[in-house]
Scaffold this active site. Structure first.
Site, short mmCIF file in Angstrom:
data_model
loop_
_atom_site.label_atom_id
_atom_site.label_comp_id
_atom_site.label_asym_id
_atom_site.label_seq_id
_atom_site.Cartn_x
_atom_site.Cartn_y
_atom_site.Cartn_z
N LYS A 103 13.09 43.17 14.82
CA LYS A 103 12.41 43.10 13.52
C LYS A 103 11.80 44.46 13.23
O LYS A 103 11.47 45.21 14.15
CB LYS A 103 11.29 42.06 13.55
N1 GLU Z 1 14.80 38.30 7.73
C1 GLU Z 1 15.61 37.13 7.93
C2 GLU Z 1 15.03 36.26 9.03
O1 GLU Z 1 13.84 36.29 9.28
C3 GLU Z 1 17.08 37.47 8.13
C4 GLU Z 1 17.41 38.34 9.30
C5 GLU Z 1 18.85 38.80 9.33
O2 GLU Z 1 19.63 38.41 8.49
O3 GLU Z 1 19.18 39.59 10.23
O4 GLU Z 1 15.70 35.46 9.63
#
Ligand code: GLU
Length: 421
Positions: free
Chosen positions: A111
């Site tokens: 993240k």
């Molecule tokens: N931000 C989204 C989540 O929390 C998508 C992450 C992604 O597609 O890699 O799952």
């Protein structure tokens, strides 16, 4: 251990570790493995300059955290928000590890985030910030190493700038380095709707399991961004009545039902759902405890806490957001018989279609929206059935069921790979 106190703000990282500890304990996980999975693998902090429109230079702080790489490259979004912190990004990275494992896609968890309120930047400043942040974290990034995506306040346009920045560094176009891109740049059909669509697939399964008729259900949605607004539209398409929605400024309610498309048009015009004709204005706190059958938190962490959990009226809570419920609130909801569809399952549709996008990019392929949605349904339905089976077998709530599946899968992969050197 408690994660909520009367004096300190709730820390998402403590919440995430607490949830992991619970699962590790139930799985009787090897102590060494437990120590490994309890911490992120890598944490990068960057402070980087951005030239502002008035000629001044501002320095912003951003992060990229990789929690676990055992099952594949790191995967997870990047958020822009004034409240981003390293602990929040660590929690979100750990949740991505479990999320990818719950739905069985070949990624670890990562993240990123930048401390910024993007609404205060011009488009040029936003582009400058995005490009410089991405170049600073590019030491960790790559289509086989770590693949970012959108999250709170980040868009397909920002993904396009990220992709271009990386591609300019290496000298050729690398579409597979980020997902959630515009369709014209190798984005996937259906990616924009995927988080909400996956969430609604799980709600349909939960309602069938509980014998609830969705056509008779009243739905409240907290957050009217990408996940929340599309979840409202898809629930309306299932025949449910959307009776309350909110955004960061507050919410609206009409027990006779709101038209989600018209609410979205109103929000686009006025910047908020508030003031929507024919509805009463309510606060976000009121929305969470409003009379409804299904509650979809689709905003931020730590919204359902010891303070309001006992007043939640919904029979199903489907977490389109990451981490909206604290562990203490989880226990209160479980004791009340609320059926919890946890974040790592409920919102896994987003990263699942990100995986489809990455596979299409690596193969220089492009699938139809019909194909994408059908493949998403197969994965979500399977994951839901596996989590439900686990929760019934061990007589635990769906969150614990999901954690048991996810942590076991990551632990098995980590143990099989063994310790290097
Ligand atoms: N931000 C989204 C989540 O929390 C998508 C992450 C992604 O597609 O890699 O799952």
């Amino acid at each position: 251990m408690t994660t909520e106190s009367a004096t300190a703000p709730i820390n998402a990282w403590q919440v995430a570790q607490h949830q992991f500890d619970l699962a590790a304990e139930m799985l009787n996980l090897d102590p060494g493995l437990r120590r490994v999975l309890r911490e992120p693998r890598r944490e990068l902090t960057v402070h980087f300059p951005v030239k502002m429109d008035d000629g001044s230079v501002q320095v912003y702080t951003g992060y990229r955290v990789q929690h676990n790489l055992g099952r594949g490259p790191a995967k997870g979004g990047i958020r822009y928000h004034q409240d981003v912190s390293l602990d929040e990004v660590k929690a979100l990275a750990m949740w991505m590890t479990w999320k990818c494992a719950v739905v069985g896609i070949p990624y670890g968890g990562g993240k990123g985030g930048v401390i910024v309120d993007p609404k205060k930047l011009s488009k040029k400043e936003l582009e400058g910030l995005s490009r410089r942040y991405f170049s600073e974290i590019s030491v960790l990034i790559g289509p086989e190493r770590d693949i970012p995506a959108p999250d709170v306040n980040t868009t397909p346009q920002i993904m396009a700038w990220f992709m271009d920045t990386y591609s300019m560094h290496v000298g050729y176009t690398v579409p597979g380095v980020v997902t959630g891109k515009p369709i014209s740049l190798g984005g996937s059909e259906g990616r924009n709707e995927a988080t909400a669509r996956g969430c609604v697939f799980t709600i349909v399964k939960a309602a069938a399991h509980l014998g609830m008729d969705l056509k008779k259900c009243k739905v409240a949605v907290q957050g009217y961004g990408n996940a929340g607004s599309i979840a409202a539209q898809l629930m309306a398409a299932e025949g449910s009545s959307i009776i309350a929605v909110s955004d960061s400024s507050g919410g609206i309610r009409n027990m006779a039902g709101l038209d989600p498309d018209r609410v979205l048009a109103w929000k686009k015009e006025h910047g908020t759902v508030k003031g929507f004709p024919g509805a009463e204005d309510i606060t976000n706190a009121e929305l969470l405890v409003t009379e409804c059958d299904i509650l979809i938190p689709a905003a931020y962490e730590n919204q359902i806490t010891v303070t309001n959990a006992s007043q939640v009226k919904a029979k199903i809570v489907a977490e389109a957001a990451n981490g909206p419920t604290t562990p203490e609130a989880d226990e209160i909801l479980a004791a009340k018989g609320v059926f919890m569809i946890p974040d790592i399952l409920a919102n896994a549709g987003g990263v699942t279609v990100s995986y489809f996008e990455w596979v299409q990019d690596l193969n220089r392929d492009h699938w139809t929206e019909q194909d994408v949605n059908a493949k998403l349904k197969v994965i979500m339905d399977k994951a839901f059935a596996e989590v439900l089976a686990q929760s019934l077998k061990h007589k635990v709530n769906m969150r614990t069921g999901a954690y048991l599946n996810a942590v076991q899968r990551v632990a098995d992969a980590t143990a099989m790979r063994g310790l290097y050197p």
